[in-house]
Design a protein around this motif. Structure first.
Motif, PDB file in Angstrom:
ATOM      1  N   ALA A 267       0.969  -1.204   0.001  1.00 26.24           N
ATOM      2  CA  ALA A 267       0.042  -0.120   0.106  1.00 26.24           C
ATOM      3  C   ALA A 267       0.940   1.246  -0.038  1.00 26.24           C
ATOM      4  O   ALA A 267       1.788   1.212   0.704  1.00 26.24           O
ATOM      5  CB  ALA A 267      -0.878  -0.063   1.137  1.00 26.24           C
ATOM      6  N   GLU A 268       0.492   2.166  -0.545  1.00 26.20           N
ATOM      7  CA  GLU A 268       1.294   3.377  -0.926  1.00 26.20           C
ATOM      8  C   GLU A 268       0.818   4.456  -0.127  1.00 26.20           C
ATOM      9  O   GLU A 268      -0.376   4.628   0.284  1.00 26.20           O
ATOM     10  CB  GLU A 268       1.815   3.931  -2.432  1.00 26.20           C
ATOM     11  CG  GLU A 268       0.367   4.148  -3.294  1.00 26.20           C
ATOM     12  CD  GLU A 268       0.997   4.478  -4.561  1.00 26.20           C
ATOM     13  OE1 GLU A 268       1.326   5.764  -4.659  1.00 26.20           O
ATOM     14  OE2 GLU A 268       1.053   3.700  -5.519  1.00 26.20           O
ATOM     15  N   THR A 269       1.636   5.408   0.216  1.00 27.71           N
ATOM     16  CA  THR A 269       1.223   6.580   1.100  1.00 27.71           C
ATOM     17  C   THR A 269       0.325   7.505   0.178  1.00 27.71           C
ATOM     18  O   THR A 269       0.854   7.871  -0.789  1.00 27.71           O
ATOM     19  CB  THR A 269       2.456   7.353   1.391  1.00 27.71           C
ATOM     20  OG1 THR A 269       3.556   6.532   2.224  1.00 27.71           O
ATOM     21  CG2 THR A 269       2.344   8.687   2.141  1.00 27.71           C
TER      22      THR A 269
ATOM     23  N   THR B  53       0.481   6.182   7.853  1.00 24.47           N
ATOM     24  CA  THR B  53       0.228   6.093   6.391  1.00 24.47           C
ATOM     25  C   THR B  53       1.665   6.061   5.764  1.00 24.47           C
ATOM     26  O   THR B  53       1.890   6.314   4.455  1.00 24.47           O
ATOM     27  CB  THR B  53      -0.015   7.601   6.037  1.00 24.47           C
ATOM     28  OG1 THR B  53       0.460   8.585   6.724  1.00 24.47           O
ATOM     29  CG2 THR B  53      -1.694   7.752   6.158  1.00 24.47           C
ATOM     30  N   PHE B  54       2.708   5.651   6.662  1.00 30.46           N
ATOM     31  CA  PHE B  54       3.955   5.174   5.758  1.00 30.46           C
ATOM     32  C   PHE B  54       3.732   4.019   4.917  1.00 30.46           C
ATOM     33  O   PHE B  54       3.224   3.138   5.297  1.00 30.46           O
ATOM     34  CB  PHE B  54       4.763   4.886   6.945  1.00 30.46           C
ATOM     35  CG  PHE B  54       6.429   4.784   6.499  1.00 30.46           C
ATOM     36  CD1 PHE B  54       7.341   5.930   7.234  1.00 30.46           C
ATOM     37  CD2 PHE B  54       6.860   3.760   5.944  1.00 30.46           C
ATOM     38  CE1 PHE B  54       8.697   5.909   6.471  1.00 30.46           C
ATOM     39  CE2 PHE B  54       8.203   3.662   5.538  1.00 30.46           C
ATOM     40  CZ  PHE B  54       9.198   4.751   5.807  1.00 30.46           C
ATOM     41  N   TYR B  55       4.204   4.075   3.608  1.00 28.11           N
ATOM     42  CA  TYR B  55       3.806   2.890   2.616  1.00 28.11           C
ATOM     43  C   TYR B  55       4.418   1.579   3.310  1.00 28.11           C
ATOM     44  O   TYR B  55       5.256   1.497   3.977  1.00 28.11           O
ATOM     45  CB  TYR B  55       4.599   3.206   1.400  1.00 28.11           C
ATOM     46  CG  TYR B  55       6.075   2.860   1.403  1.00 28.11           C
ATOM     47  CD1 TYR B  55       7.246   3.498   1.645  1.00 28.11           C
ATOM     48  CD2 TYR B  55       6.366   1.489   0.351  1.00 28.11           C
ATOM     49  CE1 TYR B  55       8.527   3.185   1.559  1.00 28.11           C
ATOM     50  CE2 TYR B  55       7.642   1.156   0.357  1.00 28.11           C
ATOM     51  CZ  TYR B  55       8.709   1.828   0.820  1.00 28.11           C
ATOM     52  OH  TYR B  55      10.042   1.538   0.701  1.00 28.11           O
ATOM     53  N   VAL B  56       3.414   0.751   2.939  1.00 30.23           N
ATOM     54  CA  VAL B  56       3.863  -0.879   3.342  1.00 30.23           C
ATOM     55  C   VAL B  56       4.301  -1.614   2.160  1.00 30.23           C
ATOM     56  O   VAL B  56       3.457  -1.613   1.208  1.00 30.23           O
ATOM     57  CB  VAL B  56       2.624  -1.327   4.086  1.00 30.23           C
ATOM     58  CG1 VAL B  56       2.767  -2.839   4.542  1.00 30.23           C
ATOM     59  CG2 VAL B  56       2.326  -0.345   4.996  1.00 30.23           C
ATOM     60  N   ARG B  57       5.227  -2.265   2.403  1.00 34.45           N
ATOM     61  CA  ARG B  57       5.650  -3.264   1.083  1.00 34.45           C
ATOM     62  C   ARG B  57       6.042  -4.620   1.919  1.00 34.45           C
ATOM     63  O   ARG B  57       7.370  -4.765   2.322  1.00 34.45           O
ATOM     64  CB  ARG B  57       6.887  -2.836   0.404  1.00 34.45           C
ATOM     65  CG  ARG B  57       7.654  -3.882  -0.513  1.00 34.45           C
ATOM     66  CD  ARG B  57       6.572  -3.891  -1.560  1.00 34.45           C
ATOM     67  NE  ARG B  57       7.121  -4.876  -2.695  1.00 34.45           N
ATOM     68  CZ  ARG B  57       6.602  -6.105  -3.004  1.00 34.45           C
ATOM     69  NH1 ARG B  57       5.856  -6.709  -2.097  1.00 34.45           N
ATOM     70  NH2 ARG B  57       7.209  -6.993  -3.780  1.00 34.45           N
ATOM     71  N   ASN B  58       4.983  -5.542   1.841  1.00 34.78           N
ATOM     72  CA  ASN B  58       5.134  -6.537   2.507  1.00 34.78           C
ATOM     73  C   ASN B  58       5.080  -7.907   1.323  1.00 34.78           C
ATOM     74  O   ASN B  58       4.497  -7.863   0.769  1.00 34.78           O
ATOM     75  CB  ASN B  58       4.144  -7.203   3.503  1.00 34.78           C
ATOM     76  CG  ASN B  58       4.145  -6.142   4.738  1.00 34.78           C
ATOM     77  OD1 ASN B  58       5.214  -5.639   4.996  1.00 34.78           O
ATOM     78  ND2 ASN B  58       3.127  -6.067   5.405  1.00 34.78           N
ATOM     79  N   HIS B  59       6.124  -8.705   1.387  1.00 33.26           N
ATOM     80  CA  HIS B  59       6.268  -9.908   0.583  1.00 33.26           C
ATOM     81  C   HIS B  59       5.364 -11.036   1.135  1.00 33.26           C
ATOM     82  O   HIS B  59       5.179 -11.829   0.387  1.00 33.26           O
ATOM     83  CB  HIS B  59       7.696 -10.464   0.190  1.00 33.26           C
ATOM     84  CG  HIS B  59       8.523  -9.377  -0.594  1.00 33.26           C
ATOM     85  ND1 HIS B  59       9.123  -8.304  -0.148  1.00 33.26           N
ATOM     86  CD2 HIS B  59       8.545  -9.559  -1.988  1.00 33.26           C
ATOM     87  CE1 HIS B  59       9.807  -7.501  -1.047  1.00 33.26           C
ATOM     88  NE2 HIS B  59       9.418  -8.217  -2.259  1.00 33.26           N
ATOM     89  N   MET B  60       5.137 -11.132   2.235  1.00 33.54           N
ATOM     90  CA  MET B  60       4.563 -12.255   3.061  1.00 33.54           C
ATOM     91  C   MET B  60       3.541 -11.637   4.165  1.00 33.54           C
ATOM     92  O   MET B  60       3.330 -10.573   4.109  1.00 33.54           O
ATOM     93  CB  MET B  60       5.444 -13.161   3.575  1.00 33.54           C
ATOM     94  CG  MET B  60       6.448 -13.893   2.363  1.00 33.54           C
ATOM     95  SD  MET B  60       7.832 -14.346   3.070  1.00 33.54           S
ATOM     96  CE  MET B  60       8.863 -13.532   2.297  1.00 33.54           C
TER      97      MET B  60
END
Ligand code: MTE
Ligand code: MO
Length: 469
Positions: free
Chosen positions: A120-122, A136-143
């Protein structure tokens, strides 16, 4: 031909990670993986799928989508799911355990690209602050997001040195034994603005981020170099063993990446093992209870939920080090991944994050206010931001806004603002490009830097603007 053994789903569920004979399903087939667990290259993370379906995991670990991996699994096949448990020939969705059930709740204003795993992006509003609010810090989860409820009892960070010696630390030990530091750092995904590359050049493969796969925070923690020196490597004045060339980081959920040892032990490199983000406990999405923050490098190296550090003569073996985060020439469609260097320091980039509509009074009708960010990797400071209000024919300079940056180098983005006349005020493309202290600047076109994975989409950022709207 003999009919395969028919196995009920409730039977599969009993063969979970705690059982002595773990099973998994793939599609409608059932496999007894007992003998595979020890030999599995990814370690016992495979047990996460035990008692249920492995499909969701293999969609994440795309490295499995190869015939030779399917062939390995096929050796362990013991039967088929009983037809009474199937609907239209498939295992019903609600019978499959969701690996993401324990993920945290998230701020509804995040712009979700995928929910499971969460990417999810900011939102643009939150990109206008020097420091991005945690929710609201972007989230980049592979799992999935690992669950650590009692860090003091459940969690230890272990460190393995090239000679095989291993040390481990509790969170409390890390906090008590090493000096704390606060550093402001921008994290940016290598895929930030990938969508621009797709739109302006051609289709790219990966999450179609716009300009919000980037955020900044004040991180608080201990320096990796202090902890490594305590563990026995890289102290100032001490000779480095020849086989100490990379520092590998492993996450609790099996993500992994590495950085060169030179960055890890650089006194001005500021690599942190962080417990806090913007003055608060690390949020679960951002690595609770401990994450690495590698300032100036691609965010893929800032491993969250850090479990283990290995000092090695080799880079991390993970697909995220050896494959995904690399770039190739614009003509290369089927890359030989071994032939390119993994991305570490980020190139320069910038983006427009807001266009403030001019007030409607006659004299200000042609005035425009544009804001955004500019960032360069390696701690290289942003020295200039150029703005064009006519698609790149003529240029003017934006004002660089002052901020409260902390750290040995310029690890954080520069916010900028431009107020000026809109030159060709009918239909206009606003353009921004930035320059850093090494006089690096951004390429004009996406075609020239095209790569099928859409990494490092740093071309001039263009935003169309229709006056009066
Ligand atoms: N660490 C772990 N353990 N698992 C991950 O999926 N994603 C990486 C990096 N560290 C990741 C990880 C990538 S690709 C990015 S861009 C950043 O974390 C994102 O950090 P954030 O979610 O805190 O913004
Ligand atoms: Mo990323």
């Amino acid at each position: 031909e003999k009919k395969p053994r028919q196995i009920r789903l409730h039977e599969v569920r009993q063969h979970n990670a705690a059982s002595r004979e773990p099973w998994v399903t793939k599609g409608t087939s059932v496999y007894d993986i007992t003998d595979w667990v020890d030999a599995h290259p990814g370690g016992d993370v495979i047990l996460r799928a035990a008692g249920g379906s492995i499909d969701a995991y293999w969609n994440i670990f795309t490295i499995h989508k190869k015939q030779d991996v399917y062939d390995i699994l096929e050796q362990y096949k013991i039967g088929e799911i009983d037809e009474t448990d199937l609907i239209d020939g498939h295992v019903p969705q609600d019978a499959i355990e969701d690996p993401f059930v324990t993920d945290p709740a998230r701020d509804p204003s995040l712009r979700v690209l995928t929910a499971k795993p969460c990417n999810a992006e900011t939102p643009p509003e939150a990109l206008s602050d020097f420091l991005t609010p945690n929710p609201t810090f972007y989230v980049r989860n592979h799992m999935w997001v690992p669950v650590v409820e009692e860090p003091e009892s459940e969690y230890r960070l272990s460190i393995e040195l090239p000679d095989g010696e291993e040390k481990s630390y509790t969170i409390k030990e890390l906090k008590e034994r090493f000096p704390m530091h606060k550093i402001t750092v921008t994290l940016q995904c290598s895929g930030n603005r990938r969508k621009d590359m797709t739109v302006h050049a051609k289709q790219t493969n990966g999450l179609q981020w716009t300009a919000g796969a980037i955020s900044s925070a004040e991180w608080e923690g201990v320096k990796l170099r202090d902890v490594l020196a305590d563990a026995g490597i890289g102290a100032l004045g001490q000779k480095l063993p020849e086989d100490a060339r990379h520092v590998q980081f492993m996450g609790l959920e099996a993500y992994g990446a590495s950085i060169p040892i030179s960055k890890a032990i650089d006194p001005l490199g500021d690599v942190l093992l962080a417990f806090k983000m913007n003055g608060e406990e690390l949020p679960r999405d951002h690595g609770y209870p401990l994450r690495v923050v590698v300032p100036g490098n691609v965010a893929a190296r800032s491993v969250k939920w850090l479990r283990k550090i290995v000092v090695s003569d080799e880079e991390s073996l993970s697909q995220w080090q050896r494959r995904d985060y690399k770039c190739f020439g614009p003509n290369v469609s089927n890359p030989d991944w071994t032939k390119a260097k993994s991305i570490q320091e980020m190139p320069i980039t910038s983006a427009i994050t807001s266009v403030l509509s001019p007030s409607s009074t006659e004299e200000s009708r042609n005035q425009l206010t544009v804001e955004g960010y500019a960032y360069s990797g390696g701690g290289r400071e942003i020295v200039r931001v150029d703005i064009s209000t006519d698609g790149g024919k003529s240029w003017d300079q934006a004002e660089l806004l002052s901020d409260s940056t902390k750290g040995s180098k310029a690890w954080c983005w520069k916010r900028w603002r431009y107020t000026g006349p809109c030159r060709s005020c009918d239909e206009t493309t606003l353009v921004v490009k930035a320059t850093d202290e090494a006089y690096n600047t951004q390429p004009e076109s996406y075609e020239a830097i095209y790569n099928p994975r859409g990494n490092l989409a740093t071309a001039w950022h263009r935003v169309s603007y229709a006056p009066g709207t």
